[in-house]
Design a protein around this motif. Structure first.
Motif, PDB file in Angstrom:
ATOM      1  N   PRO A 102       0.836  -1.208   0.000  1.00 25.78           N
ATOM      2  CA  PRO A 102       0.000   0.000   0.000  1.00 25.78           C
ATOM      3  C   PRO A 102       0.868   1.254   0.000  1.00 25.78           C
ATOM      4  O   PRO A 102       2.003   1.251   0.494  1.00 25.78           O
ATOM      5  CB  PRO A 102      -0.800  -0.135   1.299  1.00 25.78           C
ATOM      6  N   THR A 103       0.318   2.328  -0.558  1.00 25.90           N
ATOM      7  CA  THR A 103       1.031   3.603  -0.628  1.00 25.90           C
ATOM      8  C   THR A 103       0.591   4.499   0.516  1.00 25.90           C
ATOM      9  O   THR A 103      -0.601   4.593   0.814  1.00 25.90           O
ATOM     10  CB  THR A 103       0.747   4.298  -1.974  1.00 25.90           C
ATOM     11  N   ALA A 104       1.540   5.171   1.148  1.00 26.08           N
ATOM     12  CA  ALA A 104       1.222   6.082   2.242  1.00 26.08           C
ATOM     13  C   ALA A 104       0.420   7.268   1.720  1.00 26.08           C
ATOM     14  O   ALA A 104       0.669   7.770   0.611  1.00 26.08           O
ATOM     15  CB  ALA A 104       2.501   6.574   2.911  1.00 26.08           C
ATOM     16  N   LEU A 105      -0.509   7.721   2.525  1.00 33.19           N
ATOM     17  CA  LEU A 105      -1.380   8.830   2.140  1.00 33.19           C
ATOM     18  C   LEU A 105      -0.566  10.082   1.790  1.00 33.19           C
ATOM     19  O   LEU A 105      -0.854  10.773   0.810  1.00 33.19           O
ATOM     20  CB  LEU A 105      -2.342   9.123   3.292  1.00 33.19           C
ATOM     21  N   LYS A 106       0.445  10.362   2.581  1.00 33.73           N
ATOM     22  CA  LYS A 106       1.247  11.572   2.348  1.00 33.73           C
ATOM     23  C   LYS A 106       1.940  11.523   0.996  1.00 33.73           C
ATOM     24  O   LYS A 106       2.109  12.572   0.338  1.00 33.73           O
ATOM     25  CB  LYS A 106       2.274  11.754   3.461  1.00 33.73           C
ATOM     26  N   ASP A 107       2.333  10.327   0.558  1.00 36.25           N
ATOM     27  CA  ASP A 107       3.006  10.197  -0.729  1.00 36.25           C
ATOM     28  C   ASP A 107       2.040  10.428  -1.887  1.00 36.25           C
ATOM     29  O   ASP A 107       2.429  10.973  -2.937  1.00 36.25           O
ATOM     30  CB  ASP A 107       3.650   8.820  -0.854  1.00 36.25           C
ATOM     31  N   ILE A 108       0.791  10.008  -1.711  1.00 35.75           N
ATOM     32  CA  ILE A 108      -0.212  10.226  -2.754  1.00 35.75           C
ATOM     33  C   ILE A 108      -0.419  11.716  -2.986  1.00 35.75           C
ATOM     34  O   ILE A 108      -0.405  12.201  -4.124  1.00 35.75           O
ATOM     35  CB  ILE A 108      -1.533   9.532  -2.388  1.00 35.75           C
ATOM     36  N   PHE A 109      -0.586  12.465  -1.919  1.00 40.94           N
ATOM     37  CA  PHE A 109      -0.863  13.894  -2.080  1.00 40.94           C
ATOM     38  C   PHE A 109       0.390  14.703  -2.376  1.00 40.94           C
ATOM     39  O   PHE A 109       0.311  15.771  -2.983  1.00 40.94           O
ATOM     40  CB  PHE A 109      -1.601  14.419  -0.858  1.00 40.94           C
ATOM     41  N   ALA A 110       1.554  14.196  -2.005  1.00 40.15           N
ATOM     42  CA  ALA A 110       2.807  14.873  -2.349  1.00 40.15           C
ATOM     43  C   ALA A 110       3.047  14.862  -3.858  1.00 40.15           C
ATOM     44  O   ALA A 110       3.766  15.722  -4.388  1.00 40.15           O
ATOM     45  CB  ALA A 110       3.979  14.212  -1.631  1.00 40.15           C
ATOM     46  N   ALA A 111       2.420  13.892  -4.549  1.00 40.85           N
ATOM     47  CA  ALA A 111       2.591  13.769  -5.999  1.00 40.85           C
ATOM     48  C   ALA A 111       1.667  14.696  -6.785  1.00 40.85           C
ATOM     49  O   ALA A 111       1.622  14.620  -8.021  1.00 40.85           O
ATOM     50  CB  ALA A 111       2.352  12.322  -6.419  1.00 40.85           C
ATOM     51  N   GLU A 112       0.938  15.576  -6.097  1.00 45.10           N
ATOM     52  CA  GLU A 112       0.034  16.553  -6.727  1.00 45.10           C
ATOM     53  C   GLU A 112      -0.967  15.877  -7.676  1.00 45.10           C
ATOM     54  O   GLU A 112      -0.990  16.141  -8.876  1.00 45.10           O
ATOM     55  CB  GLU A 112       0.830  17.621  -7.472  1.00 45.10           C
ATOM     56  N   PRO A 113      -1.807  15.006  -7.144  1.00 47.17           N
ATOM     57  CA  PRO A 113      -2.773  14.290  -7.991  1.00 47.17           C
ATOM     58  C   PRO A 113      -3.823  15.222  -8.575  1.00 47.17           C
ATOM     59  O   PRO A 113      -4.171  16.245  -7.980  1.00 47.17           O
ATOM     60  CB  PRO A 113      -3.402  13.291  -7.022  1.00 47.17           C
ATOM     61  N   LYS A 114      -4.323  14.835  -9.731  1.00 44.13           N
ATOM     62  CA  LYS A 114      -5.398  15.590 -10.390  1.00 44.13           C
ATOM     63  C   LYS A 114      -6.736  14.845 -10.337  1.00 44.13           C
ATOM     64  O   LYS A 114      -7.787  15.445 -10.477  1.00 44.13           O
ATOM     65  CB  LYS A 114      -5.037  15.860 -11.854  1.00 44.13           C
ATOM     66  N   LEU A 115      -6.662  13.528 -10.145  1.00 48.15           N
ATOM     67  CA  LEU A 115      -7.891  12.731 -10.074  1.00 48.15           C
ATOM     68  C   LEU A 115      -7.647  11.527  -9.181  1.00 48.15           C
ATOM     69  O   LEU A 115      -6.725  10.749  -9.424  1.00 48.15           O
ATOM     70  CB  LEU A 115      -8.314  12.263 -11.472  1.00 48.15           C
ATOM     71  N   ILE A 116      -8.455  11.396  -8.132  1.00 48.29           N
ATOM     72  CA  ILE A 116      -8.359  10.228  -7.260  1.00 48.29           C
ATOM     73  C   ILE A 116      -9.759   9.712  -6.946  1.00 48.29           C
ATOM     74  O   ILE A 116     -10.741  10.447  -7.049  1.00 48.29           O
ATOM     75  CB  ILE A 116      -7.600  10.517  -5.948  1.00 48.29           C
ATOM     76  N   ALA A 117      -9.819   8.450  -6.566  1.00 46.94           N
ATOM     77  CA  ALA A 117     -11.077   7.829  -6.130  1.00 46.94           C
ATOM     78  C   ALA A 117     -10.939   7.478  -4.651  1.00 46.94           C
ATOM     79  O   ALA A 117      -9.948   6.867  -4.246  1.00 46.94           O
ATOM     80  CB  ALA A 117     -11.367   6.577  -6.940  1.00 46.94           C
ATOM     81  N   ILE A 118     -11.924   7.883  -3.852  1.00 45.22           N
ATOM     82  CA  ILE A 118     -11.960   7.544  -2.432  1.00 45.22           C
ATOM     83  C   ILE A 118     -13.127   6.588  -2.218  1.00 45.22           C
ATOM     84  O   ILE A 118     -14.268   6.894  -2.595  1.00 45.22           O
ATOM     85  CB  ILE A 118     -12.163   8.793  -1.553  1.00 45.22           C
ATOM     86  N   CYS A 119     -12.858   5.447  -1.620  1.00 42.66           N
ATOM     87  CA  CYS A 119     -13.897   4.453  -1.382  1.00 42.66           C
ATOM     88  C   CYS A 119     -14.164   4.355   0.120  1.00 42.66           C
ATOM     89  O   CYS A 119     -13.285   3.939   0.880  1.00 42.66           O
ATOM     90  CB  CYS A 119     -13.471   3.090  -1.931  1.00 42.66           C
ATOM     91  N   GLU A 120     -15.358   4.749   0.531  1.00 41.03           N
ATOM     92  CA  GLU A 120     -15.742   4.749   1.940  1.00 41.03           C
ATOM     93  C   GLU A 120     -16.715   3.612   2.215  1.00 41.03           C
ATOM     94  O   GLU A 120     -17.857   3.621   1.770  1.00 41.03           O
ATOM     95  CB  GLU A 120     -16.387   6.093   2.293  1.00 41.03           C
TER      96      GLU A 120
END
Length: 266
Positions: A102-120
């Motif tokens: 799994p990828t750490a949350l901080k690394d996902i947002f550090a990469a300046e994403p333009k589109l992500i999916a959040i599954c709750e």
């Protein structure tokens, strides 16, 4: 060649179909040539063991080449042993064991994403796997799993991603409030897919979908809780033009993600 399906080694692989064993070991199960091929191509560093029947390895020369290139030796097994290891009825000659990554949350947002999916709290393995696959196809930068969403390393999830699990970052175990706060901090608009929201066509018309977006998808049975909806910037629903009562969650998520993908590339 492994021939006895009752050996401790075979049983240890088979146990990875259970969440408790995956949690204890940090490993998970791959089944079939497609999953093994994608793992070898995109994340060979995660592979721990590869098992194959001689016939399957002969049939899939590309996998044999990838194994050689990565310096990984497949262990030959009988069909009976392979069936004992696998969760599916037809593993098609290949089973592998891989490390969860799994990828750490901080690394996902550090990469300046333009589109992500959040599954709750997405609970159906097939739905989650299809959402990961759709996110990959739509060019999303990541998938983030929150709440009591099903384990992405569940064999049914892994199979239904058809290899997309290896193509984009997947984060697990995050709290929804923290994810949305980080998304806002990264400049993303958080949009919930919800039947009580505005018509998605309105958002398309006003250009809102062209912004960097985090789509939030909820539980198959009861959707998103009111507390979750209060955290987002906007809620949108897909219009139903025919007589269908509703859309399957994974189908709806696929449409939403592609709407953003189209808008970003317009």
């Amino acid at each position: 060649m492994l021939e006895n399906p009752r050996t401790p080694r075979v049983r240890a692989v088979a146990k990875l179909a259970k969440r408790e064993a995956r949690k204890d070991t940090g490993l998970y199960l791959l089944e079939g040539p497609q999953a093994v091929r994608e793992a070898l191509t995109y994340r060979p560093d995660t592979l721990v063991e590869v098992y194959a029947t001689p016939t399957a390895l002969e049939r899939h020369q590309d996998i044999r080449t990838l194994l050689t290139d990565e310096g990984i030796e497949a262990e030959f097994v009988t069909e009976t042993v392979l069936d004992a290891m696998a969760d599916t009825v037809t593993p098609q000659g290949f089973v592998a064991v891989a490390r969860q990554n799994p990828t750490a949350l901080k690394d996902i947002f550090a990469a300046e994403p333009k589109l992500i999916a959040i599954c709750e709290e997405v609970r159906d393995p097939g739905n989650l796997g299809t959402i990961i696959r759709a996110a990959d196809a739509a060019g999303a930068d990541a998938v983030i799993l929150t709440g009591r969403t099903v384990d992405p390393y569940n064999p049914k999830v892994v199979r239904s991603t058809t290899g997309s699990l290896f193509h984009l970052p997947v984060s697990v175990g995050a709290e929804l409030e923290d994810v949305i706060e980080r998304a806002h901090g990264a400049g993303l608009t958080v949009i919930a897919a919800d039947v009580k929201g505005d018509d998605l066509l309105e958002a398309r018309a006003d250009g809102a979908l062209a912004n960097p977006t985090a789509w939030l998808f909820g539980n198959e049975a009861h959707g998103l809780e009111d507390e979750a909806l209060q955290l987002v910037d906007r809620a949108l629903r897909l219009p139903i033009f025919g007589r269908a009562e509703s859309l399957n969650l994974a189908t709806a998520a696929s449409v939403c993600l592609y709407e953003s993908a189209f808008a970003h590339r317009a």
